[in-house]
Design a protein around this motif. Sequence first.
Motif, mmCIF file in Angstrom:
data_model
loop_
_atom_site.group_PDB
_atom_site.id
_atom_site.type_symbol
_atom_site.label_atom_id
_atom_site.label_comp_id
_atom_site.label_asym_id
_atom_site.label_seq_id
_atom_site.Cartn_x
_atom_site.Cartn_y
_atom_site.Cartn_z
ATOM 1 N N PRO A 106 30.881 39.544 43.882
ATOM 2 C CA PRO A 106 30.572 40.490 42.802
ATOM 3 C C PRO A 106 31.864 41.051 42.217
ATOM 4 O O PRO A 106 32.852 41.252 42.939
ATOM 5 C CB PRO A 106 29.777 41.586 43.516
ATOM 6 N N GLU A 107 31.870 41.305 40.917
ATOM 7 C CA GLU A 107 33.034 41.898 40.261
ATOM 8 C C GLU A 107 32.543 43.043 39.403
ATOM 9 O O GLU A 107 31.682 42.853 38.537
ATOM 10 C CB GLU A 107 33.757 40.861 39.398
ATOM 11 N N LYS A 108 33.049 44.227 39.635
ATOM 12 C CA LYS A 108 32.575 45.408 38.927
ATOM 13 C C LYS A 108 32.701 45.230 37.419
ATOM 14 O O LYS A 108 33.749 44.827 36.918
ATOM 15 C CB LYS A 108 33.368 46.637 39.375
ATOM 16 N N GLY A 109 31.600 45.510 36.725
ATOM 17 C CA GLY A 109 31.607 45.421 35.273
ATOM 18 C C GLY A 109 31.290 44.045 34.720
ATOM 19 O O GLY A 109 31.093 43.878 33.523
ATOM 20 N N ARG A 110 31.235 43.048 35.598
ATOM 21 C CA ARG A 110 30.927 41.686 35.157
ATOM 22 C C ARG A 110 29.475 41.369 35.513
ATOM 23 O O ARG A 110 29.040 41.625 36.636
ATOM 24 C CB ARG A 110 31.861 40.683 35.822
ATOM 25 N N PRO A 111 28.716 40.805 34.589
ATOM 26 C CA PRO A 111 27.303 40.528 34.854
ATOM 27 C C PRO A 111 27.089 39.553 36.006
ATOM 28 O O PRO A 111 27.905 38.661 36.249
ATOM 29 C CB PRO A 111 26.809 39.919 33.538
ATOM 30 N N VAL A 112 25.963 39.738 36.683
ATOM 31 C CA VAL A 112 25.513 38.777 37.677
ATOM 32 C C VAL A 112 24.736 37.698 36.931
ATOM 33 O O VAL A 112 23.861 38.003 36.115
ATOM 34 C CB VAL A 112 24.608 39.446 38.733
ATOM 35 N N VAL A 113 25.042 36.445 37.184
ATOM 36 C CA VAL A 113 24.348 35.335 36.539
ATOM 37 C C VAL A 113 23.081 35.015 37.344
ATOM 38 O O VAL A 113 23.151 34.810 38.554
ATOM 39 C CB VAL A 113 25.243 34.083 36.449
ATOM 40 N N ILE A 114 21.948 34.983 36.666
ATOM 41 C CA ILE A 114 20.667 34.664 37.317
ATOM 42 C C ILE A 114 20.176 33.333 36.761
ATOM 43 O O ILE A 114 19.860 33.220 35.567
ATOM 44 C CB ILE A 114 19.612 35.749 37.054
ATOM 45 N N ILE A 142 24.832 23.475 40.235
ATOM 46 C CA ILE A 142 25.390 24.305 39.163
ATOM 47 C C ILE A 142 25.696 25.715 39.675
ATOM 48 O O ILE A 142 26.670 26.335 39.261
ATOM 49 C CB ILE A 142 24.458 24.342 37.927
ATOM 50 N N GLN A 143 24.887 26.194 40.622
ATOM 51 C CA GLN A 143 25.172 27.507 41.191
ATOM 52 C C GLN A 143 26.504 27.485 41.944
ATOM 53 O O GLN A 143 27.301 28.426 41.839
ATOM 54 C CB GLN A 143 24.051 27.944 42.132
ATOM 55 N N LYS A 144 26.744 26.423 42.679
ATOM 56 C CA LYS A 144 28.000 26.305 43.419
ATOM 57 C C LYS A 144 29.195 26.296 42.476
ATOM 58 O O LYS A 144 30.210 26.964 42.715
ATOM 59 C CB LYS A 144 27.997 25.020 44.265
ATOM 60 N N THR A 145 29.088 25.558 41.379
ATOM 61 C CA THR A 145 30.185 25.498 40.412
ATOM 62 C C THR A 145 30.427 26.856 39.773
ATOM 63 O O THR A 145 31.570 27.325 39.685
ATOM 64 C CB THR A 145 29.867 24.467 39.310
ATOM 65 N N LEU A 146 29.366 27.507 39.335
ATOM 66 C CA LEU A 146 29.503 28.799 38.664
ATOM 67 C C LEU A 146 30.014 29.891 39.593
ATOM 68 O O LEU A 146 30.703 30.813 39.161
ATOM 69 C CB LEU A 146 28.150 29.224 38.081
ATOM 70 N N SER A 147 29.681 29.789 40.876
ATOM 71 C CA SER A 147 30.040 30.851 41.816
ATOM 72 C C SER A 147 31.532 30.901 42.133
ATOM 73 O O SER A 147 32.001 31.832 42.773
ATOM 74 C CB SER A 147 29.242 30.697 43.115
ATOM 75 N N LYS A 148 32.281 29.921 41.649
ATOM 76 C CA LYS A 148 33.742 29.961 41.839
ATOM 77 C C LYS A 148 34.350 31.122 41.072
ATOM 78 O O LYS A 148 35.392 31.647 41.452
ATOM 79 C CB LYS A 148 34.357 28.639 41.386
ATOM 80 N N GLN A 149 33.695 31.510 39.953
ATOM 81 C CA GLN A 149 34.231 32.592 39.130
ATOM 82 C C GLN A 149 33.213 33.699 38.869
ATOM 83 O O GLN A 149 33.540 34.686 38.206
ATOM 84 C CB GLN A 149 34.722 32.034 37.793
ATOM 85 N N ASN A 150 32.006 33.537 39.369
ATOM 86 C CA ASN A 150 30.955 34.507 39.074
ATOM 87 C C ASN A 150 30.105 34.797 40.310
ATOM 88 O O ASN A 150 30.061 34.014 41.251
ATOM 89 C CB ASN A 150 30.013 33.955 37.988
ATOM 90 N N ARG A 151 29.425 35.915 40.259
ATOM 91 C CA ARG A 151 28.365 36.197 41.219
ATOM 92 C C ARG A 151 27.114 35.555 40.628
ATOM 93 O O ARG A 151 26.705 35.876 39.504
ATOM 94 C CB ARG A 151 28.169 37.702 41.368
ATOM 95 N N VAL A 152 26.491 34.646 41.376
ATOM 96 C CA VAL A 152 25.368 33.869 40.846
ATOM 97 C C VAL A 152 24.203 33.908 41.826
ATOM 98 O O VAL A 152 24.385 33.720 43.030
ATOM 99 C CB VAL A 152 25.764 32.391 40.606
ATOM 100 N N CYS A 153 22.996 34.138 41.303
ATOM 101 C CA CYS A 153 21.802 34.119 42.128
ATOM 102 C C CYS A 153 20.704 33.298 41.450
ATOM 103 O O CYS A 153 20.691 33.137 40.230
ATOM 104 C CB CYS A 153 21.271 35.540 42.365
ATOM 105 N N SER A 154 19.797 32.771 42.252
ATOM 106 C CA SER A 154 18.633 32.054 41.752
ATOM 107 C C SER A 154 17.456 32.439 42.636
ATOM 108 O O SER A 154 17.636 32.991 43.718
ATOM 109 C CB SER A 154 18.870 30.537 41.780
ATOM 110 N N TYR A 155 16.238 32.140 42.161
ATOM 111 C CA TYR A 155 15.063 32.475 42.979
ATOM 112 C C TYR A 155 13.920 31.533 42.664
ATOM 113 O O TYR A 155 13.851 30.946 41.590
ATOM 114 C CB TYR A 155 14.643 33.932 42.754
#
Length: 318
Positions: free
Chosen positions: A83-91, A106-119
Amino acid sequence: MRITPASTPSLEDLMLRKIKTPVVAALCCTVLGAGVAGCDGDSLENWDPFAPATRTADAAPISGTEKIDVAGRSVNVSCSGDPEKGRPVVILMHGGGDGLDKLAAIQKTLSKQNRVCSYDRLGAGASDQPDGPQSFSSTGKILTGVLDRVAGDSPVVLAGHSLGGLIAARYAPDHQDRVKGLVLMDATPSTMVDDIKKAIPESATGPAAELRAQNLAIFKGENPEKLVITDGKVHSAGNIPVEVIQHGKQYLAAVPKYGPRLEQAWAAGQRKWLALSSGSKLSTATDSGHYIYVDQPDVAVQAIERVTAQATRQAHGE
């Protein structure tokens, strides 16, 4: 996009048996992504998604896959990245018949620079099955509960494929306080029920008539997720960044007689999504079929990262 139980033949299999054309099977699966998930049980009807106690920003961040409780239902979620303060969480939001497992790469790739969740929606993947018919309203309550747990008070960017894109696009206008960006990857059009009726008329015969009947039945909720499909207008979500990506390989056009109409309707539906925001843009994944994040993952990743960066800048007043 499979939305039939493992114990019964998939719709892909049924269509291949009847029409012997993979393109038509893909069409059936593409159109089926027009439903919306949720649950209309008493627990959800009596649940206030806006109650202060529901947001759990102080709970331990989820790392990996975990089942959470949302209004008494078990929902399977997966989170990665810091998580990074002020940066959106990608869902990330999967299409009809899929689950969060299909989004793993794609979640693994995005999580290198972002907080990413799926459900997994109710009725999908490892989440609970729905007790009855599902609706736009109830699936929104489930999504709100997921966001409360995985994002807390942080802003979010919703990135949805097919059905997931439809859910995201319906949800964002009423939740502008937390949804700060959208990426729609070949999202199911907002008028899919009417589109299929017009593209394949009631007078159609043979395989086309069967295809029409199957889809209209599924629109009414005759599917494992019990998704009830309703058409609707596209409402504005303000000036948030929105990227709409449509498929470039026009496989729907290969459907005998009615294919070109289906392609035209789908393309028109993608353009309609631009009304979501004054900051919307449309692009085409030229080498991709319906599964853009699989066929051309770089296109999907870059769009999500652009929207996330723009949403971050807007949040900071830049």
